[in-house]
Design an enzyme around this catalytic site. Structure first.
Site, PDB file in Angstrom:
ATOM      1  N   ASP A  49       0.867  -1.220   0.117  1.00 23.19           N
ATOM      2  CA  ASP A  49      -0.145  -0.095  -0.086  1.00 23.19           C
ATOM      3  C   ASP A  49       1.085   1.241  -0.076  1.00 23.19           C
ATOM      4  O   ASP A  49       0.409   2.341  -0.103  1.00 23.19           O
ATOM      5  CB  ASP A  49      -1.089  -0.138   1.249  1.00 23.19           C
ATOM      6  CG  ASP A  49      -0.510   0.099   2.575  1.00 23.19           C
ATOM      7  OD1 ASP A  49       0.893  -0.200   2.648  1.00 23.19           O
ATOM      8  OD2 ASP A  49      -1.107   0.259   3.431  1.00 23.19           O
ATOM      9  N   SER A  50       2.393   1.210   0.161  1.00 23.55           N
ATOM     10  CA  SER A  50       3.255   2.225  -0.211  1.00 23.55           C
ATOM     11  C   SER A  50       3.032   2.914  -1.543  1.00 23.55           C
ATOM     12  O   SER A  50       3.348   4.003  -1.817  1.00 23.55           O
ATOM     13  CB  SER A  50       4.574   1.815  -0.026  1.00 23.55           C
ATOM     14  OG  SER A  50       4.644   0.687  -0.912  1.00 23.55           O
ATOM     15  N   ASP A  88      -1.089  -6.015  -0.280  1.00 19.47           N
ATOM     16  CA  ASP A  88      -1.434  -5.593   1.147  1.00 19.47           C
ATOM     17  C   ASP A  88      -3.041  -5.148   1.404  1.00 19.47           C
ATOM     18  O   ASP A  88      -3.450  -4.613   0.209  1.00 19.47           O
ATOM     19  CB  ASP A  88      -0.488  -4.434   1.210  1.00 19.47           C
ATOM     20  CG  ASP A  88       0.288  -3.890   2.069  1.00 19.47           C
ATOM     21  OD1 ASP A  88       0.281  -4.725   3.026  1.00 19.47           O
ATOM     22  OD2 ASP A  88       1.437  -3.080   2.002  1.00 19.47           O
ATOM     23  N   LYS A 118      -0.977  -9.314   2.620  1.00 17.23           N
ATOM     24  CA  LYS A 118      -0.060  -8.934   4.018  1.00 17.23           C
ATOM     25  C   LYS A 118      -0.988  -7.774   4.809  1.00 17.23           C
ATOM     26  O   LYS A 118      -1.828  -7.089   4.187  1.00 17.23           O
ATOM     27  CB  LYS A 118       1.041  -8.093   3.649  1.00 17.23           C
ATOM     28  CG  LYS A 118       1.797  -7.343   4.783  1.00 17.23           C
ATOM     29  CD  LYS A 118       3.268  -6.999   4.242  1.00 17.23           C
ATOM     30  CE  LYS A 118       3.167  -5.693   3.872  1.00 17.23           C
ATOM     31  NZ  LYS A 118       2.633  -4.591   4.622  1.00 17.23           N
ATOM     32  N   GLU A 120      -0.973  -5.597   8.654  1.00 18.38           N
ATOM     33  CA  GLU A 120      -0.156  -4.826   9.597  1.00 18.38           C
ATOM     34  C   GLU A 120      -0.705  -5.279  10.979  1.00 18.38           C
ATOM     35  O   GLU A 120      -1.840  -5.115  11.082  1.00 18.38           O
ATOM     36  CB  GLU A 120       0.014  -3.329   9.383  1.00 18.38           C
ATOM     37  CG  GLU A 120       0.628  -3.078   8.267  1.00 18.38           C
ATOM     38  CD  GLU A 120       0.844  -1.499   8.112  1.00 18.38           C
ATOM     39  OE1 GLU A 120       0.646  -0.728   8.909  1.00 18.38           O
ATOM     40  OE2 GLU A 120       1.315  -1.087   6.972  1.00 18.38           O
ATOM     41  N   GLU A 187       9.703  -4.143  10.248  1.00 18.64           N
ATOM     42  CA  GLU A 187      10.029  -2.755   9.553  1.00 18.64           C
ATOM     43  C   GLU A 187      10.722  -1.765  10.538  1.00 18.64           C
ATOM     44  O   GLU A 187      10.198  -1.829  11.791  1.00 18.64           O
ATOM     45  CB  GLU A 187       9.032  -2.147   9.275  1.00 18.64           C
ATOM     46  CG  GLU A 187       9.440  -0.946   8.329  1.00 18.64           C
ATOM     47  CD  GLU A 187       8.441  -0.280   7.279  1.00 18.64           C
ATOM     48  OE1 GLU A 187       7.348  -1.031   6.967  1.00 18.64           O
ATOM     49  OE2 GLU A 187       8.619   0.758   6.707  1.00 18.64           O
TER      50      GLU A 187
HETATM   51  O1  KIV Z   1       3.463  -0.988   1.771  1.00 20.26           O
HETATM   52  C1  KIV Z   1       4.728  -1.534   1.535  1.00 20.26           C
HETATM   53  O2  KIV Z   1       5.357  -1.415   0.180  1.00 20.26           O
HETATM   54  C2  KIV Z   1       5.098  -2.390   2.477  1.00 20.26           C
HETATM   55  C3  KIV Z   1       6.669  -2.780   2.270  1.00 20.26           C
HETATM   56  C4  KIV Z   1       7.471  -1.654   2.506  1.00 20.26           C
HETATM   57  C5  KIV Z   1       7.081  -3.830   3.693  1.00 20.26           C
HETATM   58  O3  KIV Z   1       4.639  -2.762   3.545  1.00 20.26           O
END
Ligand code: KIV
Length: 274
Positions: A49-50, A88, A118, A120, A187
């Site tokens: 989600d970056s 994510d 993924k 968090e 992280e």
């Molecule tokens: O959102 C993302 O790209 C991430 C990675 C940096 C692990 O969570």
């Protein structure tokens, strides 16, 4: 006639089995062409989600929606053949509880073809991780500096400097592994803490700004290629400076257009003589 040979995609079991064998290589990808470039070199691709910050220009990852993640997840699956693809879960799509998380995650798997998700969070997410894992949704955990908590942390700060926070991060990693996560991103933590968590964890720990001694590493691809300059985390090492290359190439193109020397093939756009 023999059937076409399809190369097999990496599975979550393959990733798990790499712990203690060799370091796991992973990067983020948001688009089909980038996935194509990265696919031969990585064990898994994360549609992070970056992308909210890197592609969409948001200040944090919080505005990213499930529909955005699904569109990019599907593109990355189309662009790759070999790497495991994980997507994510964006902020607000899973934190209410296991049922909401299952609804969101099942949409991700059905609509993208990705192999897992993924999310968090630590101890508080353990019931959700086991709910998903037991129902066919492989989960990559994410503990330590969790960017969706930026408002709680008051910024993107290194985690685990004090004893209390270090103890909490260890408990988070253990809870998520015990709940069935096949691997965990760790992280922005202090090096000795990352090393200790990696040594104790039964599942691979993937570091980002954590420790070279994690079971693998992940970076945001645009950070390591010099394609994103708005926010450069301390751990980022530039392996290329493609942003500068783009500037040079586009500058050259602009000069040629202005000098009327582009496209360079004489008479291409000359009006036809009548
Ligand atoms: O959102 C993302 O790209 C991430 C990675 C940096 C692990 O969570």
């Amino acid at each position: 006639m023999s059937a076409p040979v399809r190369s097999r995609r990496t599975t979550v079991s393959d990733i798990r089995a790499l712990k203690g064998v060799r370091p796991i290589v992973s990067l983020t990808a948001y688009t089909a062409p980038m996935a194509q470039f990265l696919d031969p070199h990585v064990d898994f691709l994360l549609v992070g989600d970056s992308l909210g910050m890197v592609l969409y220009g948001f200040e944090t990852t919080l505005p990213v929606t499930l529909d955005i993640m699904i569109a990019h997840g599907a593109a990355v699956v189309r662009g790759s053949q070999k790497a495991l693809v994980l997507v994510d879960m964006p902020f607000g799509s899973y934190q209410e509880g296991p049922e909401q998380a299952f609804r969101s995650a099942s949409r991700v798997l059905k609509e993208t073809g990705a192999n897992g998700i993924k999310l968090e969070g630590g101890e508080e997410m353990a019931p959700t991780v086991s709910f998903l894992s037991e129902r066919g949704i492989p989960v990559l955990g994410h503990v330590g500096l969790t960017p969706q908590l930026v408002n709680t942390f008051g910024g993107y700060k290194t985690q685990g400097r004090d004893e209390a926070r270090a103890t909490k991060i260890k408990a988070d990693a253990k809870a998520i592994a015990d709940a069935g996560a096949f691997s965990i991103v760790l992280e922005g933590t202090m090096e000795p803490l990352a090393r200790e968590i990696t040594e104790r964890s039964p599942v691979p720990i993937i570091g980002i700004g954590a420790s070279p001694h994690c079971d693998g590493q992940i970076l945001v691809t645009e950070d390591m290629l010099g394609l994103f300059n708005e926010f450069i985390p301390r751990h980022v090492r530039r392996f290329a400076n493609l942003g500068e290359e783009i500037g040079k190439a586009v500058g050259e193109y602009a000069s040629e257009v202005k000098a009327r020397t582009f496209p360079g093939i004489e008479n291409t756009f000359q009006p036809k003589k009548t």
